[in-house]
Design an enzyme around this catalytic site. Structure first.
Site, mmCIF file in Angstrom:
data_model
loop_
_atom_site.group_PDB
_atom_site.id
_atom_site.type_symbol
_atom_site.label_atom_id
_atom_site.label_comp_id
_atom_site.label_asym_id
_atom_site.label_seq_id
_atom_site.Cartn_x
_atom_site.Cartn_y
_atom_site.Cartn_z
ATOM 1 N N GLU A 1 -6.351 0.577 -0.268
ATOM 2 C CA GLU A 1 -5.378 0.371 0.828
ATOM 3 C C GLU A 1 -4.093 -0.251 0.297
ATOM 4 O O GLU A 1 -3.557 -1.201 0.888
ATOM 5 C CB GLU A 1 -5.969 -0.550 1.903
ATOM 6 C CG GLU A 1 -7.328 -0.118 2.431
ATOM 7 C CD GLU A 1 -7.856 -0.987 3.581
ATOM 8 O OE1 GLU A 1 -7.093 -1.813 4.119
ATOM 9 O OE2 GLU A 1 -9.031 -0.829 3.920
ATOM 10 N N ASP B 1 -0.584 -1.536 -0.448
ATOM 11 C CA ASP B 1 0.810 -1.644 -0.003
ATOM 12 C C ASP B 1 1.327 -3.000 -0.458
ATOM 13 O O ASP B 1 0.539 -3.915 -0.711
ATOM 14 C CB ASP B 1 1.010 -1.388 1.499
ATOM 15 C CG ASP B 1 0.200 -2.268 2.434
ATOM 16 O OD1 ASP B 1 -0.406 -3.266 1.981
ATOM 17 O OD2 ASP B 1 0.180 -1.959 3.639
ATOM 18 N N ASN C 1 -15.896 -2.795 0.550
ATOM 19 C CA ASN C 1 -14.432 -2.805 0.506
ATOM 20 C C ASN C 1 -13.886 -4.150 0.992
ATOM 21 O O ASN C 1 -14.356 -4.681 2.002
ATOM 22 C CB ASN C 1 -13.942 -1.688 1.459
ATOM 23 C CG ASN C 1 -12.472 -1.350 1.309
ATOM 24 O OD1 ASN C 1 -11.987 -1.153 0.203
ATOM 25 N ND2 ASN C 1 -11.760 -1.281 2.433
ATOM 26 N N GLU D 1 -14.740 -6.125 4.427
ATOM 27 C CA GLU D 1 -14.248 -7.493 4.673
ATOM 28 C C GLU D 1 -15.328 -8.445 5.188
ATOM 29 O O GLU D 1 -15.120 -9.161 6.164
ATOM 30 C CB GLU D 1 -13.074 -7.451 5.659
ATOM 31 C CG GLU D 1 -11.934 -6.569 5.177
ATOM 32 C CD GLU D 1 -10.736 -6.549 6.133
ATOM 33 O OE1 GLU D 1 -10.821 -7.123 7.233
ATOM 34 O OE2 GLU D 1 -9.704 -5.958 5.766
ATOM 35 N N HIS E 1 -3.738 -5.085 -0.661
ATOM 36 C CA HIS E 1 -2.613 -5.450 0.220
ATOM 37 C C HIS E 1 -1.903 -6.641 -0.422
ATOM 38 O O HIS E 1 -2.391 -7.766 -0.367
ATOM 39 C CB HIS E 1 -3.124 -5.847 1.613
ATOM 40 C CG HIS E 1 -3.700 -4.708 2.386
ATOM 41 N ND1 HIS E 1 -2.939 -3.637 2.803
ATOM 42 C CD2 HIS E 1 -4.965 -4.462 2.816
ATOM 43 C CE1 HIS E 1 -3.711 -2.789 3.470
ATOM 44 N NE2 HIS E 1 -4.942 -3.249 3.479
HETATM 45 C C1 XIL Z 1 -5.200 -1.468 10.100
HETATM 46 C C2 XIL Z 1 -4.409 -0.261 10.575
HETATM 47 O O1 XIL Z 1 -3.499 0.097 9.581
HETATM 48 C C3 XIL Z 1 -3.695 -0.584 11.869
HETATM 49 O O2 XIL Z 1 -3.069 0.584 12.395
HETATM 50 C C4 XIL Z 1 -4.680 -1.154 12.886
HETATM 51 O O3 XIL Z 1 -3.981 -1.526 14.051
HETATM 52 C C5 XIL Z 1 -5.415 -2.347 12.310
HETATM 53 O O4 XIL Z 1 -6.060 -1.967 11.099
HETATM 54 N N1 XIL Z 1 -7.830 -3.648 6.280
HETATM 55 C C6 XIL Z 1 -8.504 -2.517 6.656
HETATM 56 C C7 XIL Z 1 -7.808 -1.504 7.503
HETATM 57 O O5 XIL Z 1 -9.628 -2.296 6.202
HETATM 58 O O6 XIL Z 1 -8.701 -0.808 8.336
HETATM 59 C C8 XIL Z 1 -6.697 -2.123 8.321
HETATM 60 O O7 XIL Z 1 -6.002 -1.084 9.000
HETATM 61 C C9 XIL Z 1 -5.787 -2.930 7.439
HETATM 62 C C10 XIL Z 1 -6.525 -4.042 6.764
#
Ligand code: XIL
Length: 397
Positions: A289, A291, A216, A170, A258
């Site tokens: 990741e 969802d 990422n 990020e 996401h």
């Molecule tokens: C999130 C986790 O799921 C949570 O439990 C934590 O509190 C915050 O981070 N992008 C990412 C992940 O790269 O590491 C993040 O994970 C979600 C967004």
């Protein structure tokens, strides 16, 4: 006749190489037609199916289903938090490897590969680091040394046990940030300048020459205007191209995935097109990741099926778009969901105004949702000529 035999032998050789090429993603298992798990169905494609793992849930004796499904449905795991800097080094100089080591051992036991997450990110940094920089007790020169030492220590600790590392996470702003022109954002860019990205990849490669090194990010599922001033995917593409031109050892780009059902989202061809463009640079890709959350309106919370069903449908459709695009692109090595059950999902805790949830593929009682079934169908019903086994990625020297 001779020529024909030679061609046949060639075809066998190519088929064999193809089969061998599948091996890295499949962690030593072969497809079993009787096994309907996601991880097994994906073996035919050489694709790894992954999940983020919450170590507290994994260790909860009152919640055995979590551990069972994490083992049986997935062929790769990511630590949801246990490999982040604040978890690994809460006190300066004292590493807490326990939970992360436990996940790596769990993966080994279950024949799974590990995605290492994450080496450099502006979030979940230990307080000693951020406050030290803020109060001036950590200088810029020292900060760069601290980052190099952290990357070296962590990658060395897990050396040989990580398939893909998220080296930098990020690093790029969004159009809603200030200024709105896309730029390198956050703690590391502010204090070290964007050069930290190339450094991080070089330091990671030096510590483990065999792990695949990924950049990422989120909101890079598809290209937009093509203008790097406001198209984040284009910005990341240009960045990756530039890193490669400098000889930086980057092997892949991870698209977090996401999504939310309230947004416009993408179609499969757009997403496949983006993956193909990254592959054109010689990079692997992965969904890292995934969802697909929804707003928990009053109707949803009251159990109104008129409100719930369209959200479950839209969520499933979005999971399917990303998975089909990944299947279609032979350099897309893995598809990881960010938690697999609504019982343990970061979404309700992070998106609370308005409240959001319903983001994963199993409900809170571990019943598979439509999203799970659509993923399964995608894995079952795809094949040649459009879906072919993965092409393995070799770490760039
Ligand atoms: C999130 C986790 O799921 C949570 O439990 C934590 O509190 C915050 O981070 N992008 C990412 C992940 O790269 O590491 C993040 O994970 C979600 C967004």
């Amino acid at each position: 006749m001779k020529l024909r035999r030679w061609i046949a032998a060639g075809a066998v050789a190519i088929a064999t190489v193809g089969a061998l090429n599948v091996a890295p993603a499949t962690a030593g298992r072969s497809y079993n037609p009787a096994d309907q798990s996601l991880r097994n169905l994906a073996l035919r494609h050489g694709l790894a199916i992954g999940t983020a793992v919450d170590l507290t849930a994994l260790d909860d004796p009152a919640d055995p289903r979590y551990r069972q499904l994490a083992a049986s449905e997935f062929s790769t795991v990511t630590a949801e938090n246990a490999m982040k800097w604040e978890s690994l080094e809460p006190t300066r100089g004292t590493y807490n490897w326990g939970p992360a080591d436990e996940l790596v051992a769990f993966a080994k036991q279950n024949n799974q590969r590990v995605r290492g997450h994450v080496l450099v990110w502006h979030n979940q940094l230990p307080a000693w680091l951020t406050s030290g920089v803020e109060d001036g007790s950590i200088s810029t020169t020292e900060l760069r040394d601290i980052l190099r030492n952290h990357i070296t220590a962590v990658v060395t600790h897990f050396k040989g046990r990580i398939w893909q590392w998220d080296v930098v996470n990020e690093a790029v702003s969004d159009p809603w940030d200030t200024p709105s022109t896309l730029h390198y954002k956050g703690f590391w860019a502010q204090h070290l300048g964007p050069g930290y990205i190339a450094d991080a990849f070089r330091w990671a490669r030096a510590a483990d020459p065999h792990a695949l090194l990924f950049y990422n990010d989120y909101n890079i599922e598809a290209f937009g205007s093509g203008d790097p001033a406001n198209d984040k995917t284009q910005f990341v593409y240009d960045m990756a191209k530039d890193l490669l031109a400098q000889g930086v050892p980057i092997d892949g780009v991870g698209s977090q995935g996401h999504l939310g059902t309230q947004y416009g989202n993408f179609d499969t061809l757009q997403v496949a097109g983006a993956l193909r463009k990254f592959a054109g640079l010689g990079l692997a890709t992965a969904f890292t990741e995934v969802d697909v959350r929804s707003q928990l309106t009053a109707g949803v919370q009251a159990g109104d099926s008129n409100e719930i069903n369209p959200r479950l449908q839209a969520s499933a459709a979005n999971f399917s778009v990303l998975l089909q695009a990944c299947l279609a692109e032979r350099h897309c090595l893995s598809f990881t969901v960010w938690g697999f059950t609504d019982k343990h999902s970061w979404v309700p805790g992070w998106f609370s105004d308005p409240p959001e949830g319903l983001a994963t593929i199993y409900d809170e009682n571990y019943q598979p949702k439509r999203a799970y079934q659509e993923m399964k169908a995608d894995l079952i019903y795809s094949g040649p000529p459009y879906v072919l086994p993965r092409v393995p990625q070799k770490p760039r020297r």
